[in-house]
Design an enzyme around this catalytic site. Structure first.
Site, PDB file in Angstrom:
ATOM      1  N   GLU A 221       0.726  -1.256   0.078  1.00 53.05           N
ATOM      2  CA  GLU A 221       0.078  -0.036  -0.055  1.00 53.05           C
ATOM      3  C   GLU A 221       0.894   1.357  -0.103  1.00 53.05           C
ATOM      4  O   GLU A 221       1.248   1.872   0.929  1.00 53.05           O
ATOM      5  CB  GLU A 221      -0.898   0.035   1.223  1.00 53.05           C
ATOM      6  CG  GLU A 221      -1.777  -1.108   1.385  1.00 53.05           C
ATOM      7  CD  GLU A 221      -2.912  -0.911   0.369  1.00 53.05           C
ATOM      8  OE1 GLU A 221      -3.052  -0.036  -0.321  1.00 53.05           O
ATOM      9  OE2 GLU A 221      -3.918  -2.050   0.456  1.00 53.05           O
ATOM     10  N   CYS A 255      -2.432   9.420   2.825  1.00 53.00           N
ATOM     11  CA  CYS A 255      -1.739   8.909   1.379  1.00 53.00           C
ATOM     12  C   CYS A 255      -2.754   9.212   0.361  1.00 53.00           C
ATOM     13  O   CYS A 255      -2.510   9.395  -0.773  1.00 53.00           O
ATOM     14  CB  CYS A 255      -1.538   7.419   1.676  1.00 53.00           C
ATOM     15  SG  CYS A 255      -3.225   6.605   2.448  1.00 53.00           S
TER      16      CYS A 255
HETATM   17  N1  LIG Z   1      -1.508   3.332   0.276  1.00 53.31           N
HETATM   18  C1  LIG Z   1      -1.722   3.605   1.459  1.00 53.31           C
HETATM   19  O1  LIG Z   1      -2.697   2.851   2.081  1.00 53.31           O
HETATM   20  C2  LIG Z   1      -0.854   4.303   2.476  1.00 53.31           C
HETATM   21  C3  LIG Z   1      -1.341   4.661   3.475  1.00 53.31           C
HETATM   22  C4  LIG Z   1      -0.489   5.580   4.299  1.00 53.31           C
HETATM   23  C5  LIG Z   1       0.671   6.092   3.926  1.00 53.31           C
HETATM   24  N2  LIG Z   1       0.997   5.557   2.756  1.00 53.31           N
HETATM   25  C6  LIG Z   1       2.377   6.160   1.927  1.00 53.31           C
HETATM   26  O2  LIG Z   1       3.476   5.950   3.083  1.00 53.31           O
HETATM   27  C7  LIG Z   1       4.549   7.105   3.010  1.00 53.31           C
HETATM   28  C8  LIG Z   1       4.495   7.657   4.384  1.00 53.31           C
HETATM   29  O3  LIG Z   1       4.699   6.671   5.307  1.00 53.31           O
HETATM   30  P1  LIG Z   1       6.156   6.754   6.003  1.00 53.31           P
HETATM   31  O4  LIG Z   1       7.075   7.830   5.918  1.00 53.31           O
HETATM   32  O5  LIG Z   1       6.103   5.910   7.324  1.00 53.31           O
HETATM   33  O6  LIG Z   1       6.930   5.637   5.042  1.00 53.31           O
HETATM   34  P2  LIG Z   1       8.047   4.645   5.081  1.00 53.31           P
HETATM   35  O7  LIG Z   1       8.070   3.960   3.603  1.00 53.31           O
HETATM   36  O8  LIG Z   1       9.203   5.568   5.306  1.00 53.31           O
HETATM   37  O9  LIG Z   1       8.079   3.560   6.162  1.00 53.31           O
HETATM   38  C9  LIG Z   1       7.036   2.556   6.425  1.00 53.31           C
HETATM   39  C10 LIG Z   1       7.509   1.496   7.372  1.00 53.31           C
HETATM   40  O10 LIG Z   1       8.819   0.981   6.847  1.00 53.31           O
HETATM   41  C11 LIG Z   1       9.679   1.074   7.573  1.00 53.31           C
HETATM   42  N3  LIG Z   1      11.134   1.281   6.655  1.00 53.31           N
HETATM   43  C12 LIG Z   1      11.463   2.338   6.354  1.00 53.31           C
HETATM   44  N4  LIG Z   1      12.829   2.459   5.841  1.00 53.31           N
HETATM   45  C13 LIG Z   1      12.885   1.140   5.732  1.00 53.31           C
HETATM   46  C14 LIG Z   1      14.029   0.391   4.852  1.00 53.31           C
HETATM   47  N5  LIG Z   1      15.082   1.016   4.340  1.00 53.31           N
HETATM   48  N6  LIG Z   1      13.893  -1.040   5.050  1.00 53.31           N
HETATM   49  C15 LIG Z   1      12.817  -1.587   5.609  1.00 53.31           C
HETATM   50  N7  LIG Z   1      11.747  -0.911   6.399  1.00 53.31           N
HETATM   51  C16 LIG Z   1      11.879   0.368   6.265  1.00 53.31           C
HETATM   52  C17 LIG Z   1       9.385   2.156   8.766  1.00 53.31           C
HETATM   53  O11 LIG Z   1      10.097   1.764  10.000  1.00 53.31           O
HETATM   54  C18 LIG Z   1       7.908   2.179   8.498  1.00 53.31           C
HETATM   55  O12 LIG Z   1       7.468   1.171   9.636  1.00 53.31           O
HETATM   56  C19 LIG Z   1       3.728   7.900   2.000  1.00 53.31           C
HETATM   57  O13 LIG Z   1       4.422   7.665   0.587  1.00 53.31           O
HETATM   58  C20 LIG Z   1       2.396   7.665   1.797  1.00 53.31           C
HETATM   59  O14 LIG Z   1       1.629   7.867   0.573  1.00 53.31           O
HETATM   60  C21 LIG Z   1       0.422   4.916   1.763  1.00 53.31           C
END
Ligand SMILES: NC(=O)c1ccc[n+]([C@@H]2O[C@H](COP(=O)([O-])OP(=O)(O)OC[C@H]3O[C@@H](n4cnc5c(N)ncnc54)[C@H](O)[C@@H]3O)[C@@H](O)[C@H]2O)c1
Length: 479
Positions: A221, A255
């Protein structure tokens, strides 16, 4: 509250031990009936209903999100998801009988929905409760065990989730591992049966690569730039109120927020004025300033505050003008609703997902230009059309691709339990919510039972003599 656990060593069992316990437990859970799954969901529901205040407090401490907003966007969607699952679980889990084709007459077949097994859920920070617990509901409804990794950026909510799960489940059923990237990376080394990841497209690619090592299935997602097209036939005041709400709720860190507006040039100025009025009425009704408003949340941390300010500065350097906003407060990660006009297509704010309270307004002359503009970017998570022009609606629906479309509203589709929620390509892979979430965590296992042996199968076994050849030719022609 104590500080958040940040390394696996602070837990009684290591990640590997929990994984191994869950593998054993998931085998036992395969033969459970839906009553046992419902019991887990009911326990979750009761805990949430009883602890609403703690959830509100935790999220307020993380980014000053107003309590009512927490109810609308964090607690209510999860409770809806649980109630919907409880109502439908028996139907969802029931084997689905399918008809046999003529060539297989004499057999009976059905699809059995079996739990995938041990599942990993990695959650983001922007709806820290909803986006961690929503997928958990689907995973439990489908009969899986779960390892849950909430976001490190919202430590108070993540700790509360850990407490809740610890009170409700044994660690061989559901277990939280709190922490940052290093914990995620440790978890991603394991051969989970399914990974449900919510976050950025960049990290989604990392997750998918790690999953490929074990050929683990994934639901991703992700995010993207969701456009809101406003044409000359729409009710501008109504559209502005809906766009302002969808954009500035959760401080723009949503998002499915309208990322930017594409307005017909004849209504762009009027729309801008309506957006300014709507943002003030919704998020500064006391007229004391957005910074003093109890209805306006904050940016989650300094890193994101700086990122969004850089987007604004870059847009201004590229010729944009500020129609609303401008005064920010770094000490409290405060950015007011900010509306930009005259933004260059090359400005970073038009290239990257904004994920903050900044709304650029672009204009178009012909609807085909708006469509071309959208199609020049990766496929968005959502697309919004405000207008009453049926041919515009048709053109947009048939000539763009997005995770979802809302007509004359925005964001609401997230809360519809009968609609699949998710993106397409860059904005995601797979669907969630309701039945679709249940399916994401289930393996559709086909079962074929031979009953009376009338099928043609044996008649085409070798040796391939003339009789077999004739039967095969007939089969290919008529069945
Ligand atoms: N489609 C949806 O339902 C939905 C909902 C909410 C947010 N989002 C998207 O999420 C993003 C914002 O959220 P965010 O900043 O928490 O996202 P992110 O991708 O930075 O982090 C998400 C999760 O991944 C982990 N993570 C981060 N870097 C990692 C790595 N290198 N390796 C493994 N795990 C890692 C984090 O600890 C966190 O738990 C935006 O792009 C937003 O659009 C999508």
């Amino acid at each position: 509250m104590s500080t958040v656990k940040t390394t696996p060593e602070t837990y009684s069992s290591s990640i590997e031990e929990v994984f191994s316990k869950q593998q054993k437990q998931s085998l036992l859970m395969r033969s459970e009936n839906t009553k046992q799954r419902a019991r887990r969901l009911k326990a979750l529901q009761l805990w949430i209903e009883k602890n609403q205040k703690s959830i509100q407090d935790a999220i307020y401490r993380d980014f000053k999100k107003p309590a009512v907003e927490v109810n609308i966007t964090e607690i209510y969607p999860v409770l809806t998801e649980i109630r919907h699952a409880l109502e439908n679980l028996n139907n969802w889990a029931k084997p689905a009988k399918v008809d046999a084709p003529l060539s297989l007459v004499g057999t009976t077949s059905y699809i059995q929905y079996e739990p995938k097994g041990v599942c990993l859920i990695i959650a983001p920070w922007n709806f820290p409760f909803n986006l961690a617990i929503g997928p958990l509901v689907s995973a439990l409804a489908a009969g899986n065990t779960v390892v849950l990794k909430p976001s490190e950026m919202t430590p108070h909510t993540s700790e509360l989730i850990d407490t809740m799960i610890g009170e409700l489940f044994k660690e061989d059923e559901v277990r939280v591992f709190n922490g940052g990237i290093e914990i995620s990376q440790e978890l991603l080394k394991l051969p989970f049966d399914h990974i449900f990841f919510t976050g950025s497209p960049a990290v989604g690619k990392i997750v998918m690569k790690a999953a490929a090592e074990h050929l683990t299935s994934v639901t991703l997602e992700l995010g993207g730039k969701s456009p809101a097209i406003v044409d000359q036939t729409c009710n501008l005041k109504d559209a502005a109120e809906k766009i302002a709400w969808g954009k500035f709720i959760n401080n723009g860190q949503t998002c499915v927020a309208p990322d930017y507006v594409l307005a017909h040039h004849s209504v762009a100025d009027a729309l801008k004025e309506h957006l300014i009025t709507a943002a003030r009425q919704l998020f500064d009704s006391q007229k004391q300033g957005f910074d003093l408003s109890a209805d306006y949340a904050r940016i989650v941390n300094r890193k994101h505050y700086d990122r969004i300010n850089e987007l604004i500065s870059d847009a201004l350097e590229n010729g944009a003008e500020i129609a609303m906003g401008g005064e920010t407060k770094p000490d409290e990660n405060f950015i007011p609703p900010t509306i930009l006009t005259g933004v260059s297509e090359n400005a970073t704010v038009m290239e990257e997902e904004i994920f903050g309270p900044v709304l650029p307004i672009q204009t178009y002359d012909k609807i085909e230009e708006a469509i071309e503009f959208i199609n020049g970017k990766p496929k968005p998570l959502a697309l919004y059309y405000f207008g009453r022009h049926s041919s515009n609606k048709k053109l947009i629906l048939n000539n763009t691709s997005s995770g979802a479309v809302c007509i004359n509203d925005c964001v609401l589709h997230f809360n519809h339990p009968n609609l699949p929620f998710g993106g397409v390509n860059n904005s995601g892979l797979g669907k969630s919510h309701g039945w679709h979430g249940f399916m994401a965590f289930s393996n559709e296992k086909p079962v074929l039972k031979q009953r009376v042996g009338l099928t043609t199968s044996k008649t085409v076994y070798p040796p391939y003599n003339n009789r077999v050849r004739q039967i095969v030719n007939l089969l290919m022609k008529y069945f």
